[in-house]
Design a protein around this motif. Structure first.
Motif, PDB file in Angstrom:
ATOM      1  N   VAL A 471       0.924  -1.291   0.006  1.00 57.29           N
ATOM      2  CA  VAL A 471      -0.270   0.083  -0.315  1.00 57.29           C
ATOM      3  C   VAL A 471       0.619   0.913  -0.078  1.00 57.29           C
ATOM      4  N   PHE A 472       0.206   1.760  -0.807  1.00 57.57           N
ATOM      5  CA  PHE A 472       1.316   3.250  -0.580  1.00 57.57           C
ATOM      6  C   PHE A 472       0.528   4.859  -0.007  1.00 57.57           C
ATOM      7  N   PHE A 473       0.847   5.850   0.781  1.00 50.00           N
ATOM      8  CA  PHE A 473       0.334   6.586   1.205  1.00 50.00           C
ATOM      9  C   PHE A 473       1.220   7.843   0.663  1.00 50.00           C
ATOM     10  N   LEU A 474      -0.015   8.747  -0.073  1.00 52.30           N
ATOM     11  CA  LEU A 474       0.670   9.936  -1.033  1.00 52.30           C
ATOM     12  C   LEU A 474       0.020  11.038  -0.358  1.00 52.30           C
ATOM     13  N   GLY A 475       0.967  12.617  -0.188  1.00 56.32           N
ATOM     14  CA  GLY A 475       0.038  13.240   0.103  1.00 56.32           C
ATOM     15  C   GLY A 475       1.302  14.668   0.239  1.00 56.32           C
ATOM     16  N   ARG A 476       1.130  15.824   0.564  1.00 56.65           N
ATOM     17  CA  ARG A 476       2.245  16.941   0.084  1.00 56.65           C
ATOM     18  C   ARG A 476       2.086  18.149   1.066  1.00 56.65           C
ATOM     19  N   GLY A 477       2.567  18.592   1.921  1.00 51.88           N
ATOM     20  CA  GLY A 477       2.275  19.705   2.863  1.00 51.88           C
ATOM     21  C   GLY A 477       2.205  18.348   4.136  1.00 51.88           C
ATOM     22  N   LEU A 478       1.775  19.578   4.969  1.00 49.44           N
ATOM     23  CA  LEU A 478       1.564  18.600   6.181  1.00 49.44           C
ATOM     24  C   LEU A 478       0.044  17.225   6.277  1.00 49.44           C
ATOM     25  N   ASP A 479       0.302  17.048   4.230  1.00 52.50           N
ATOM     26  CA  ASP A 479      -0.872  15.354   4.152  1.00 52.50           C
ATOM     27  C   ASP A 479      -0.004  14.811   4.218  1.00 52.50           C
ATOM     28  N   TYR A 480       1.329  14.777   4.236  1.00 57.44           N
ATOM     29  CA  TYR A 480       2.315  14.174   3.351  1.00 57.44           C
ATOM     30  C   TYR A 480       2.905  13.588   5.280  1.00 57.44           C
ATOM     31  N   ALA A 481       3.085  14.834   5.864  1.00 54.41           N
ATOM     32  CA  ALA A 481       3.764  14.149   7.627  1.00 54.41           C
ATOM     33  C   ALA A 481       2.264  13.261   8.249  1.00 54.41           C
ATOM     34  N   ALA A 482       0.996  13.298   7.782  1.00 57.53           N
ATOM     35  CA  ALA A 482      -0.028  12.216   8.182  1.00 57.53           C
ATOM     36  C   ALA A 482      -0.042  11.175   7.495  1.00 57.53           C
ATOM     37  N   ALA A 483       0.461  11.290   6.596  1.00 60.47           N
ATOM     38  CA  ALA A 483       0.547   9.940   5.148  1.00 60.47           C
ATOM     39  C   ALA A 483       2.258   8.997   6.095  1.00 60.47           C
ATOM     40  N   MET A 484       3.439   9.348   6.392  1.00 54.06           N
ATOM     41  CA  MET A 484       3.886   8.899   6.974  1.00 54.06           C
ATOM     42  C   MET A 484       3.790   8.131   8.390  1.00 54.06           C
ATOM     43  N   GLU A 485       2.308   8.861   9.395  1.00 51.30           N
ATOM     44  CA  GLU A 485       1.776   8.366  10.349  1.00 51.30           C
ATOM     45  C   GLU A 485       0.944   7.510  10.059  1.00 51.30           C
ATOM     46  N   ALA A 486       0.222   7.478   8.938  1.00 46.94           N
ATOM     47  CA  ALA A 486      -0.915   6.627   8.576  1.00 46.94           C
ATOM     48  C   ALA A 486      -0.525   4.823   7.816  1.00 46.94           C
ATOM     49  N   SER A 487       0.925   5.418   6.954  1.00 45.64           N
ATOM     50  CA  SER A 487       2.135   4.138   6.627  1.00 45.64           C
ATOM     51  C   SER A 487       2.816   3.359   8.186  1.00 45.64           C
ATOM     52  N   LEU A 488       2.838   3.693   9.082  1.00 43.17           N
ATOM     53  CA  LEU A 488       3.333   3.552   9.570  1.00 43.17           C
ATOM     54  C   LEU A 488       2.377   2.892  10.711  1.00 43.17           C
ATOM     55  N   PHE A 575      -5.708  21.954  11.833  1.00 44.88           N
ATOM     56  CA  PHE A 575      -5.140  21.509  11.960  1.00 44.88           C
ATOM     57  C   PHE A 575      -5.430  20.028  11.555  1.00 44.88           C
ATOM     58  N   SER A 576      -5.450  19.428  10.216  1.00 42.18           N
ATOM     59  CA  SER A 576      -6.024  19.238   9.548  1.00 42.18           C
ATOM     60  C   SER A 576      -5.439  17.642   9.652  1.00 42.18           C
ATOM     61  N   ALA A 577      -4.010  17.462   9.827  1.00 41.99           N
ATOM     62  CA  ALA A 577      -3.729  16.256  10.456  1.00 41.99           C
ATOM     63  C   ALA A 577      -3.678  15.625  11.459  1.00 41.99           C
ATOM     64  N   SER A 578      -5.191  16.040  12.704  1.00 45.45           N
ATOM     65  CA  SER A 578      -5.315  15.247  13.816  1.00 45.45           C
ATOM     66  C   SER A 578      -6.681  14.532  13.417  1.00 45.45           C
ATOM     67  N   LEU A 579      -7.222  15.402  12.485  1.00 43.68           N
ATOM     68  CA  LEU A 579      -8.645  14.688  11.712  1.00 43.68           C
ATOM     69  C   LEU A 579      -7.502  13.379  10.620  1.00 43.68           C
ATOM     70  N   SER A 580      -7.266  13.861   9.389  1.00 39.19           N
ATOM     71  CA  SER A 580      -7.390  12.904   8.551  1.00 39.19           C
ATOM     72  C   SER A 580      -6.622  11.456   9.258  1.00 39.19           C
ATOM     73  N   ILE A 581      -5.738  11.654  10.286  1.00 40.76           N
ATOM     74  CA  ILE A 581      -4.946  10.071  10.668  1.00 40.76           C
ATOM     75  C   ILE A 581      -6.310   8.849  11.147  1.00 40.76           C
ATOM     76  N   VAL A 582      -7.768  10.426  11.733  1.00 37.12           N
ATOM     77  CA  VAL A 582      -8.000   8.849  12.269  1.00 37.12           C
ATOM     78  C   VAL A 582      -8.775   8.062  11.216  1.00 37.12           C
ATOM     79  N   PRO A 583      -8.710   8.608  10.196  1.00 38.74           N
ATOM     80  CA  PRO A 583     -10.395   7.345   9.515  1.00 38.74           C
ATOM     81  C   PRO A 583      -8.868   6.293   9.307  1.00 38.74           C
ATOM     82  N   LEU A 584      -7.409   6.791   9.025  1.00 42.37           N
ATOM     83  CA  LEU A 584      -6.371   5.835   8.380  1.00 42.37           C
ATOM     84  C   LEU A 584      -6.434   5.042   9.685  1.00 42.37           C
ATOM     85  N   GLN A 585      -6.047   5.608  11.333  1.00 44.91           N
ATOM     86  CA  GLN A 585      -5.873   4.731  12.378  1.00 44.91           C
ATOM     87  C   GLN A 585      -7.281   3.833  12.031  1.00 44.91           C
ATOM     88  N   LEU A 586      -8.351   3.663  12.147  1.00 41.46           N
ATOM     89  CA  LEU A 586      -9.132   2.694  12.011  1.00 41.46           C
ATOM     90  C   LEU A 586      -9.191   1.499  10.721  1.00 41.46           C
TER      91      LEU A 586
END
Length: 612
Positions: A471-488, A575-586
């Motif tokens: 699986v690959f996670f893609l994002g730019r800016g804050l979304d890239y930072a969130a993508a790293m946590e989602a991938s982990l 503050f989007s990184a606080s929300l976008s990570i939730v569906p990816l944790q799930l």
């Protein structure tokens, strides 16, 4: 990263030790064992595998009874997981048993010395050298005082340790010692305990002491004595656990991880609310003054794993609104790359446990260079919290699942607070803007509650995609930072290979890995980058990828190329990184469940990394 527990009192110690080990199993679960002071002598039972396997062996022993004993659950460092390498280890003629968390750096030197003196080693571990060393030194004891022997032994040991030692010479006594690894002493009525974490003592007592580096303690049923490195008695502060035992139980959920995902709104609220008063961010008694924030020429954020990912989000927020140079660094690299740290620099150290070995060492290095160190930790009175110049507790409550969720979200909240106050102190945000910033922060828990409503959707997506090999996670800016946590999150609990990439890097090599059926999770929560992200989505779908899009509420790009779209509730992009990570944790959670993985205890991992 192992777990230690010990009990001495009036009751049978064995069930108490087993329960304590179950509470500590998140620290390591390669093998487990106990040493019991029975009427027939010192009895050791240990085995490869989980605590359940140890419990079965104890039952098979039949009728075993003792009122003093020590136990251990292991995360293997020296030597493979096996019965022989399991703790406790016996020293010399079998009258002394030792459990250990940490790494003995000079164990080969000690092993060679002790082998020459006739000691036979039965394991590959560094810990067995400590057991034999204590046994060897104890031969010279005139009064059987095992504490004096342990004190002599630790002066010959290099490395890190939390030790629990029992000896037939003092059958109701446990000797404990620590250096760079956590150890607490639980204080009961006619009974006392030792443990790596208060979660192992909370069923018996709420009162505890923290053993500090180079200290040795003697624990008996009716007394606790603590000595410094010179053998001089010292007084220790008695602390009280403030959270309820139910916080460390599943509470009807199938796994701790899903419980902790659902607790995130409360964890964020408890981190934010005490620090906002009358529309202003307030830091008290931690030294993080406006003057210090104003003078900081460089902000260093240090962490490992998820803490680092939170730091990367924090870096972008601090630079965006505070306009000060900020770098997020992995702790294990920071400590060896001779970093440039100036006396007016601010060092933000992030660790859920407050005991992460690399992070602690990096913080000490930054402090030696003159930086002011502020710690973001979840565990009260942990080593990092005590040694930092100031501390922001996240108040997330105990987090049991190895894969962090609520602690990560609380760390983000703490970083937002620092960023907001830093921007105000440096004149980049006026009072009215600070008030608006605080209002947005205080609304974050409610936004998370709405985000959690996607739970059923993510469970459905997990049923569709749990069999993908990559699986690959893609994002730019804050979304890239969130993508790293989602991938982990996905890789650590489901064992699916996953990678996070800055979306703009696709054409620089990564796109060669995309083929028919490849799952790509794209994040698009930053309005100024929507068009660019849509272009990247088109690039992967044209090569056969199936895309799940996590999009901001105002996303206006073309969604037609995406198989599934999950939208965030209305939220400031900052503050989007606080929300976008939730569906990816799930998603990670439900994929792991579909694959029948051990969600709370993923293979080869432990919660608290207390060794380098």
């Amino acid at each position: 990263m192992c777990g230690i527990v010990g009990f001495t009192g009036r009751e049978n110690a064995l069930p108490i030790l087993i329960k304590g080990l179950h509470a500590l199993e998140y620290r390591g679960y390669d093998s487990a064992g106990i040493a019991a002071m029975t009427e027939d002598g010192l009895r050791v039972i240990k085995t490869r595998g989980r605590i359940d396997a140890l419990e079965e062996k104890v039952r098979e022993a039949g009728g075993l009874h003792c009122t003093c004993g020590i136990g251990h659950t292991r995360w293997a460092t020296h030597g493979e997981p096996s019965d022989a390498n399991s703790h406790p280890h016996l020293g010399g003629d079998g009258k002394i048993a030792v459990v250990h968390n940490g790494i003995i750096e000079n164990y080969l030197e000690l092993r060679e010395h002790l082998t020459a003196r006739g000691y036979v080693f039965r394991s590959e571990t560094d810990t067995e050298t400590v057991a034999h060393l204590i046994a060897d030194l104890h031969k010279e004891s005139q009064d059987g005082d095992i504490a004096k022997t342990v004190l002599r032994a630790i002066h010959r040991v290099r490395g890190s340790y939390a030790l629990g030692v029992v000896s037939l010479d003092r059958p109701d006594e446990i000797v404990a010692a620590r250096r760079d690894n956590p150890l607490v002493i639980g204080l009961g009525d006619g009974e006392n305990m030792i443990a790596s974490d208060v979660t192992a003592i909370i069923r018996r007592t709420r009162k505890y002491m923290i053993l500090d580096d180079n200290e040795v303690a003697i624990i008996r049923p009716d007394s606790v004595q603590v000595f410094n490195a010179f053998g001089e008695p010292i007084e220790k502060e008695v602390r009280t656990v403030t959270w309820d035992m139910s916080a460390a139980e599943k509470g009807g959920y199938e796994h701790f991880m899903i419980k902790e995902i659902m607790e995130q709104p409360r964890a964020i609220a408890q981190t934010i609310q005490p620090r906002i008063r009358d529309g202003q961010i307030v830091f008290e008694e931690n030294g993080l003054t406006d003057d210090r924030l104003k003078k900081a020429n460089h902000v260093h954020i240090i962490g490992c794993g998820s803490a680092l990912h939170a730091g990367i989000v924090g870096q972008r927020v601090i630079e965006t609104i505070g306009r000060v140079r900020c770098t997020a660094r992995v702790a294990s690299e920071f400590r060896y790359e001779n970093p440039i740290v100036e006396p007016d620099d601010l060092c933000i150290v992030i660790s859920q446990s407050g005991e992460t070995a690399d992070t602690l060492a990096a913080m000490r290095q930054a402090k030696e260079a003159g930086a002011f160190a502020i710690a973001i930790v979840n565990v009260v009175s942990s080593t990092i919290a005590r040694e930092a110049d100031g501390v922001l507790y996240t108040w997330a409550g105990p987090e049991i699942s190895v894969a962090t969720t609520k602690a990560y979200s609380a760390q983000l909240a703490a970083l937002y607070l620092i960023a907001g106050r830093l921007a105000y102190a440096r004149g980049k945000m006026n009072e009215e803007e600070q008030r608006a910033f605080c209002d947005q922060l205080q609304a974050l828990p409610e936004m998370l509650e709405k985000m959690l409503e996607c739970k059923q959707t993510m469970q459905y997506l997990a049923t569709r995609y749990h069999n993908r090999s990559s699986v690959f996670f893609l994002g730019r800016g804050l979304d890239y930072a969130a993508a790293m946590e989602a991938s982990l999150k996905l890789k650590e609990i489901s064992y699916i290979h996953s990678e996070a990439y800055a979306a703009g890097e696709l054409k620089h090599g990564t796109i060669s890995l995309i083929e028919d059926g490849t799952l790509v999770v794209a994040l698009a929560t930053q309005p100024e980058l929507y068009e660019k992200t849509v272009s990247n989505i088109r690039e992967v779908t044209s090569r056969g990828a199936e895309v799940i899009l996590i999009a901001g509420s105002d996303f206006s790009g073309d969604e037609s190329a995406c198989r599934h779209v999950v939208r965030l509730p209305e939220c400031p992009a900052l503050f989007s990184a606080s929300l976008s990570i939730v569906p990816l944790q799930l998603l990670a959670y439900y994929v792991a469940v579909e694959r029948s993985c051990d969600v709370d205890k993923p293979r080869n991992l432990a919660k608290s990394v207390t060794v380098e």
